[in-house]
Design a protein around this motif. Structure first.
Motif, PDB file in Angstrom:
ATOM      1  N   ALA A 172     -14.279   8.738  -7.478  1.00 59.71           N
ATOM      2  CA  ALA A 172     -15.157   8.442  -8.606  1.00 59.71           C
ATOM      3  C   ALA A 172     -15.633   6.992  -8.496  1.00 59.71           C
ATOM      4  O   ALA A 172     -14.929   6.131  -7.968  1.00 59.71           O
ATOM      5  N   GLN A 173     -16.826   6.729  -9.013  1.00 57.38           N
ATOM      6  CA  GLN A 173     -17.423   5.401  -8.848  1.00 57.38           C
ATOM      7  C   GLN A 173     -16.522   4.275  -9.363  1.00 57.38           C
ATOM      8  O   GLN A 173     -16.349   3.250  -8.694  1.00 57.38           O
ATOM      9  N   GLU A 174     -15.917   4.468 -10.545  1.00 52.75           N
ATOM     10  CA  GLU A 174     -15.079   3.403 -11.082  1.00 52.75           C
ATOM     11  C   GLU A 174     -13.853   3.155 -10.206  1.00 52.75           C
ATOM     12  O   GLU A 174     -13.363   2.028 -10.084  1.00 52.75           O
ATOM     13  N   HIS A 175     -13.367   4.212  -9.541  1.00 51.62           N
ATOM     14  CA  HIS A 175     -12.223   4.051  -8.654  1.00 51.62           C
ATOM     15  C   HIS A 175     -12.627   3.376  -7.347  1.00 51.62           C
ATOM     16  O   HIS A 175     -11.853   2.584  -6.787  1.00 51.62           O
ATOM     17  N   MET A 176     -13.831   3.667  -6.869  1.00 51.26           N
ATOM     18  CA  MET A 176     -14.322   2.968  -5.682  1.00 51.26           C
ATOM     19  C   MET A 176     -14.461   1.480  -5.964  1.00 51.26           C
ATOM     20  O   MET A 176     -14.094   0.633  -5.130  1.00 51.26           O
ATOM     21  N   ARG A 177     -14.974   1.133  -7.122  1.00 48.25           N
ATOM     22  CA  ARG A 177     -15.120  -0.277  -7.481  1.00 48.25           C
ATOM     23  C   ARG A 177     -13.751  -0.969  -7.543  1.00 48.25           C
ATOM     24  O   ARG A 177     -13.574  -2.075  -7.038  1.00 48.25           O
ATOM     25  N   GLU A 178     -12.777  -0.290  -8.139  1.00 45.74           N
ATOM     26  CA  GLU A 178     -11.438  -0.861  -8.236  1.00 45.74           C
ATOM     27  C   GLU A 178     -10.811  -1.011  -6.856  1.00 45.74           C
ATOM     28  O   GLU A 178     -10.175  -2.034  -6.546  1.00 45.74           O
ATOM     29  N   LEU A 179     -10.988   0.004  -6.025  1.00 41.30           N
ATOM     30  CA  LEU A 179     -10.451  -0.057  -4.674  1.00 41.30           C
ATOM     31  C   LEU A 179     -11.046  -1.233  -3.906  1.00 41.30           C
ATOM     32  O   LEU A 179     -10.327  -1.994  -3.238  1.00 41.30           O
ATOM     33  N   MET A 180     -12.359  -1.405  -4.003  1.00 39.90           N
ATOM     34  CA  MET A 180     -13.018  -2.458  -3.250  1.00 39.90           C
ATOM     35  C   MET A 180     -12.588  -3.844  -3.718  1.00 39.90           C
ATOM     36  O   MET A 180     -12.514  -4.787  -2.933  1.00 39.90           O
ATOM     37  N   ARG A 181     -12.282  -3.974  -4.996  1.00 46.35           N
ATOM     38  CA  ARG A 181     -11.793  -5.258  -5.497  1.00 46.35           C
ATOM     39  C   ARG A 181     -10.338  -5.504  -5.087  1.00 46.35           C
ATOM     40  O   ARG A 181      -9.879  -6.641  -5.050  1.00 46.35           O
ATOM     41  N   THR A 182      -9.607  -4.427  -4.801  1.00 38.95           N
ATOM     42  CA  THR A 182      -8.204  -4.535  -4.439  1.00 38.95           C
ATOM     43  C   THR A 182      -8.011  -4.872  -2.968  1.00 38.95           C
ATOM     44  O   THR A 182      -7.135  -5.660  -2.606  1.00 38.95           O
ATOM     45  N   LEU A 183      -8.814  -4.283  -2.094  1.00 37.76           N
ATOM     46  CA  LEU A 183      -8.642  -4.484  -0.651  1.00 37.76           C
ATOM     47  C   LEU A 183      -8.847  -5.954  -0.278  1.00 37.76           C
ATOM     48  O   LEU A 183      -9.811  -6.583  -0.692  1.00 37.76           O
ATOM     49  N   ASP A 184      -7.921  -6.464   0.500  1.00 38.10           N
ATOM     50  CA  ASP A 184      -7.930  -7.878   0.867  1.00 38.10           C
ATOM     51  C   ASP A 184      -7.725  -7.988   2.379  1.00 38.10           C
ATOM     52  O   ASP A 184      -6.674  -7.600   2.896  1.00 38.10           O
ATOM     53  N   PRO A 185      -8.730  -8.481   3.116  1.00 38.94           N
ATOM     54  CA  PRO A 185      -8.576  -8.560   4.576  1.00 38.94           C
ATOM     55  C   PRO A 185      -7.372  -9.378   5.016  1.00 38.94           C
ATOM     56  O   PRO A 185      -6.825  -9.149   6.093  1.00 38.94           O
ATOM     57  N   ALA A 186      -6.929 -10.318   4.176  1.00 37.20           N
ATOM     58  CA  ALA A 186      -5.746 -11.118   4.518  1.00 37.20           C
ATOM     59  C   ALA A 186      -4.480 -10.263   4.548  1.00 37.20           C
ATOM     60  O   ALA A 186      -3.476 -10.652   5.145  1.00 37.20           O
ATOM     61  N   ARG A 187      -4.533  -9.091   3.891  1.00 38.67           N
ATOM     62  CA  ARG A 187      -3.387  -8.174   3.868  1.00 38.67           C
ATOM     63  C   ARG A 187      -3.535  -7.057   4.902  1.00 38.67           C
ATOM     64  O   ARG A 187      -2.738  -6.131   4.935  1.00 38.67           O
TER      65      ARG A 187
END
Length: 269
Positions: free
Chosen positions: A240-255
């Protein structure tokens, strides 16, 4: 998804252009994987944003003086993930997007977020998702309508809409425009508003729209996490769009985030 046609777009060749009326650019496609068709980026430049992302969602914890204030039990291993699959997760990966399919031939799955702690893997948000129409495969090929099973890195994002605040490099482009209908007659409009490239047959560090296929065109590609349109995909995983937005804010290349994906039986190996 519906058929549409895409042409290759190199992230080095795309130039930033002002937004134009949405109706001016409609892309018709023939998908081999949800994002695997060739696409031309007619606007938008790749941006490596420094916008702050949110940390991974964590389960609620009781107040320090609560009777329940006990250290949470953190599993040493990812739930449902067997030793063979676990061995494929890089040692430096501190974030996992775990996609568990309902069955080998099912297009229905669940996405769960995990982060590695000193004690093990701590769970976060869990969301419903779709995968490919015919389920999963260990040997993905273009047009087989199955999602590839495996562990893949997540390094690059993009979409038709503005960057939602991800720490991943973000390519905003009209090349993510899509029209038509999916397998169940649902509209595909907006499916590529937000996407994250799954590095199956994709060069890390390039836009999701990049057409380079290291394993060859026959092995498919363009496998993305993208916005759910209410039905099965050609090979991608959709939320769902709201979950994609949350996922994208969560992903961190440093991790060093990775996606672990497949049907439950395959992941348990």
């Amino acid at each position: 998804m519906a058929s549409f046609t895409r042409r290759p777009a190199s992230p080095r060749q795309r130039l930033r252009t002002p937004l134009i009326a949405a109706g001016a650019l409609v892309l018709s496609v023939t998908l081999a994987g949800c994002g695997s068709a060739r696409a031309k980026s007619t606007g938008g430049a790749r941006e490596s944003t420094g916008a702050p992302g949110t940390t991974q969602a964590r389960p609620g914890r009781p107040a320090p003086d609560s009777a329940e204030s006990v250290a949470p039990v953190v599993p040493a291993r990812l739930p449902g993930v067997g030793p063979a699959t676990l061995a494929g997760i890089p040692g430096n990966a501190r974030q996992v997007v775990l996609v568990t399919g309902r069955g080998k031939d099912s297009p229905v799955s669940q996405v769960a977020l995990y982060r590695r702690t000193g004690a093990g893997w701590e769970g976060g948000a869990t969301w419903p998702a779709h995968n490919a129409l015919k389920g999963w495969t260990d040997d993905h090929h273009a047009g087989d309508l199955r999602s590839p099973i495996g562990v893949f890195s997540l390094t690059d994002a993009g979409g038709l809409r503005p960057d939602p605040g991800t720490k991943l490099p973000y390519d905003r482009s009209f090349g993510f425009t899509i029209a038509g209908t999916g397998f169940e007659g649902e509209s595909l409009a907006g499916s590529f508003d937000y996407v994250v490239a799954i590095n199956y047959n994709h060069v890390p560090g390039t836009s999701p729209l990049d057409w380079t296929r290291p394993l060859g065109a026959g092995k498919g590609g363009g496998i993305w996490l993208h916005v759910d349109h209410g039905g099965p995909t050609h090979g991608c995983v959709s939320l769902a769009q709201e979950h994609m937005r949350e996922l994208m804010r969560t992903l961190d290349p440093a991790r060093h985030p990775v996606i672990v994906m497949g049907d439950a039986k395959s992941l348990a190996r």
